[in-house]
Design a protein around this motif. Structure first.
Motif, short mmCIF file in Angstrom:
data_model
loop_
_atom_site.label_atom_id
_atom_site.label_comp_id
_atom_site.label_asym_id
_atom_site.label_seq_id
_atom_site.Cartn_x
_atom_site.Cartn_y
_atom_site.Cartn_z
N GLU A 238 0.91 -0.99 -0.06
CA GLU A 238 -0.04 0.15 0.00
C GLU A 238 0.69 1.26 -0.16
OE1 GLU A 238 -3.60 2.19 2.46
OE2 GLU A 238 -2.46 0.63 3.81
N ASP B 230 -5.44 9.95 -3.25
CA ASP B 230 -5.49 9.63 -1.93
C ASP B 230 -5.71 11.03 -1.10
OD1 ASP B 230 -5.09 8.19 0.93
OD2 ASP B 230 -5.48 6.78 -0.14
N SER B 231 -6.45 10.50 0.19
CA SER B 231 -6.24 12.31 0.52
C SER B 231 -4.64 12.12 1.28
CB SER B 231 -7.57 11.66 1.63
OG SER B 231 -7.18 10.96 2.48
N LEU C 115 1.10 4.92 -2.75
CA LEU C 115 0.68 5.78 -1.66
C LEU C 115 1.65 6.82 -2.91
CD1 LEU C 115 -0.99 5.37 1.58
CD2 LEU C 115 -1.97 5.72 -0.75
N GLN D 279 1.87 7.04 -6.61
CA GLN D 279 1.13 8.76 -6.25
C GLN D 279 1.24 9.88 -6.07
OE1 GLN D 279 -3.25 7.92 -4.60
NE2 GLN D 279 -3.30 6.57 -4.73
#
Length: 753
Positions: free
Chosen positions: A48, A79-80, A52, A55
């Motif tokens: 994960e 993703d925030s 991230l 991104q």
């Protein structure tokens, strides 16, 4: 174009993953883009975390995303956690910490029946010991506020004495950027210690103790304990009685547990090891290239090498990683605070902490984590992070049944300077207008040395002599065969005051000097035995303090001002401006080593650079290098001398006292404008020049930096003369306007030419 990339990282001993990257829009402490950022991803999954990080690399690879305006769109795409890590703190707003404290615990005012008292005095004079007695704090059980002969009170400490049963506290913190600068300097100093062949203990000392003594990382990370006993050693040169067992027992609830202290030591050993590795991999090869060795280099060549090495460290990955690890360790200590509520920035840095309780003991224990210097607590104390502590509650003195309505404002002690015309920090002088009593705390054994006289000069020329009071501590140590009585001892102390004021007369003028003398004669208090518990204070000291309470009550009583106002011709003001700017320019030319008429010591290049580093991020001082305060002092002193001699009176005074009160009103109004004016001239309007000076590097850069700073200060405060350039004319016009407005606001008049 620089290519920015992100990686996933995992700190030792922590299961979670973080993303680390250089930010294309955020600036480091040298004001260069590319601040190295590390943000937790909130996951223990490597897969994960990798997704991230991918991104984040998409964000970093496309400059079209590099705008705060694109954040809403980014939230639709990424993703925030990644969006927050990238967009948070791009635009860092200036924080008013006093306003933050006011939002949680408002400062009461004279209209509420409260008197604000500002404590001012040299380090070790006894300010904090006096505060303890005024708030009923036990020196052994409470240890609040902290005392020491060294610099103890760094943060602003504000105590509001209120009735009832509720105790409340709010703590505010230095910004992450301010602490980052200090940590970077500590790491650089540790690297220098390695380069000079110092042992680990010395390297650790340079790492843990900032040269300015404000930021002692040992309070937070723990003291270096390798090869030393954990027990507090017996000092053969300790003249105090043996410490009470209650203060140092290993079961003390404030003491760091042995296992935690051992972990702290291991952490410090890792930091020292990393510093050594960094020096080995970065500094040594560069020194070889330069052909410089510590043992054979001249002082000048070694200074040049260190200046160049600083840039090499900043440009490396190892240096910012180590600094960020220290910041992460500091933030982890916040989680050890057992009570209260933190408010934090997006990056996790604390902005404020608040706590309420009706249990006095528990309340004091919680506040001590942010204000103590208690050695057994090293490794958990957050004191170096704190810029302000405000507490309120039934904190009343124990030596009297009276419950005075007081607000006590204490701050960092003045430095010990041989110069009675030295500047007082703006953090102190800005509060002159806000308070009702300015209490100078001085040592009766050696009264009225240079620093206290500098305070008197600042108070008098700002027009606040009527607010002045002086507490002479250690009065019990004033002894001699010729001093058999209290009156004789008091006269002996006040004789030193009169001598000091005589020496100030040439600087501040006769009117200000006389007004200060009258205030001190009426409002001086002889205090001793302040190291004792309140119950053991002598009756005479108690009576002096009760007399001080009466002054505090009088200070907020309504006063009818005499119908008196001065009239001025502003032509003479130009000579005052010329004198002020000439003195300012001469003092700073001497400090910078680029001229001057002597009398002021040249500052080391590292201190000049430390000042420069802070100014470019908006901090206007470093230690006793405070150009804004210096300009304020010179202008207020010379303008005060001008105001001392009005050309005539709109309404003539009936006495010298009435005249001085009318002139003080004008001085007040001028003084209140000088802080913003001086900061704007020296910092805001010259920020590009400060940045250019800081960016200088290489051989001769230290001298060039000093010359550029000297030049920008000349632009900020030009000396009027025959060659009246537009910048000089504009400077004079601005000050003329400030003074003219002050005269009119005080109902005075200006003569027309």
């Amino acid at each position: 174009m620089i290519k920015y990339t992100a990686t996933k990282t995992q700190n030792a001993g922590r299961p979670g993953w973080s993303v680390t990257f250089r930010h294309p829009m955020r600036r480091d402490t040298k004001r260069k883009t590319g601040l190295k950022v590390r943000r937790g991803l909130g996951t223990t999954s490597a897969d994960e975390a990798e997704t991230l990080v991918g991104q984040m690399n998409t964000l970093l690879s496309d400059p079209r995303w590099w705008s705060v305006a694109r954040k809403p769109e980014a939230l639709q795409t990424f993703d925030s956690r990644i969006v927050d890590a990238f967009y948070d703190d791009i635009e860092v707003a200036l924080v008013d910490n006093r306003a933050l404290r006011n939002d949680i615990i408002p400062l009461l005012a004279a209209s509420d029946g409260y008197t604000k008292v500002l404590f001012v005095g040299t380090t070790g004079a006894g300010k904090t010991s006096l505060v303890r007695h005024l708030i009923g704090s036990d020196p052994d059980e409470d240890r609040f506020p902290s005392t020491s002969t060294a610099k103890t009170t760094i943060a602003e400490t504000e105590v509001i004495l209120t009735p009832g049963t509720k105790y409340a506290a709010v703590v505010t913190f230095f910004t992450e950027q301010e602490l980052r600068i200090a940590i970077e300097e500590c790491v650089l100093n540790a690297c220098t210690a390695v380069l000079t062949n110092s042992p680990d203990e010395r390297v650790a000392d340079r790492f843990l103790n900032h040269a300015d003594q404000r930021y002692r990382l040992g309070y937070i990370l723990g003291n270096w304990r390798k090869n030393t006993a954990v027990e507090i050693p017996v000092d053969d040169w300790d003249f105090d009685p043996a410490p009470s067992t209650e203060a140092h027992v290993s079961t003390d609830e404030d003491a760091v547990p042995a296992a935690e202290a051992e972990r702290n030591q291991k952490g410090l050993e890792r930091y020292v090891s990393r510093v050594r590795e960094m020096v080995k991999s970065i500094a040594i090869p560069h020194l070889v290239t330069l052909g410089v060795e510590y043992d054979t280099a001249s002082p000048e060549d070694w200074d040049i090498a260190l200046d160049l090495l600083e840039g090499e460290f900043y440009d490396s990955n190892e240096f910012p990683d180590l600094v960020q690890d220290v910041i992460d360790d500091i933030q982890a200590r916040l989680d050890l605070v057992p009570g209260g509520k933190f408010e934090r920035t997006h990056s996790g840095w604390p902005q404020s902490w608040s706590f309420t309780s009706e249990d006095r003991g528990e309340f004091i224990r919680q506040v001590r984590w942010f204000s103590s210097n208690y050695a057994p607590s090293y490794g958990r104390l957050l004191t170096p992070l704190v810029d302000g502590v405000r507490v309120s509650g039934p904190l009343f003195p124990k030596f009297t049944s009276e419950q005075p309505r007081l607000i006590l404002l204490d701050g960092q002690g003045l430095g010990h300077t041989p110069d009675s015309t030295a500047s007082i920090a703006t953090s102190i002088t800005k509060r002159f207008a806000e308070v009702d009593v300015i209490l100078l705390v001085d040592n009766a054994e050696q009264p009225m040395q240079a620093s206290p006289l500098a305070v008197l000069s600042s108070v008098g020329t700002a027009g606040y002599h009527s607010k002045l009071a002086v507490a002479f501590t250690h009065f019990d140590q004033v002894k001699g065969d010729n001093l058999p009585t209290f009156v004789a001892k008091r006269d002996h102390v006040l004789a030193s005051v009169r001598n000091g004021l005589t020496s100030l007369r040439e600087v501040v003028g006769g009117g200000v000097s006389n007004s200060l003398g009258k205030s001190i004669e009426a409002n001086s208090y002889m205090l001793g035995a302040l190291h004792e518990k309140s119950a053991r204070l002598p009756g005479g000291v108690q009576k002096e303090l009760e007399r001080f309470f009466q002054q505090c009550r009088n200070a907020i009583a309504a006063v009818v001002k005499a119908d008196v106002a001065p009239r001025y011709n502003l032509v003479g003001l130009d000579f005052a401006i010329q004198a002020a700017t000439t003195r300012f320019a001469d003092r700073w030319a001497s400090k910078l080593g680029v001229g001057g008429r002597g009398g002021t010591q040249k500052e080391h290049w590292t201190r000049v650079k430390a000042l420069n580093r802070r100014v470019v991020v908006g901090i206007d001082h470093y230690s006793n290098l405070q150009p804004v305060a210096d300009l304020i002092r010179e202008l207020q002193t010379q303008v005060s001398r001008f105001l001392d001699s009005p050309s005539s009176w709109v309404r003539a005074p009936a006495s010298e006292d009435e005249a001085q009160e009318a002139l003080a009103d004008v001085r007040n109004r001028v003084f209140r404008t000088l802080h913003d004016f001086s900061r704007q001239r020296i910092v805001e309007e010259q920020i590009i020049a400060w940045q250019r000076a800081f960016d200088l590097a290489g051989r001769g850069s230290s001298q060039q930096r000093s010359e550029q700073i000297n030049l920008l200060l000349h632009h900020a405060a030009p000396v009027p003369g025959p060659d009246m350039s537009p910048i000089k004319i504009e400077f004079i016009k601005t000050i003329r306007t400030l003074v003219a407005d002050a005269v009119r606001d005080a109902h005075g008049e200006l003569e027309t030419i």
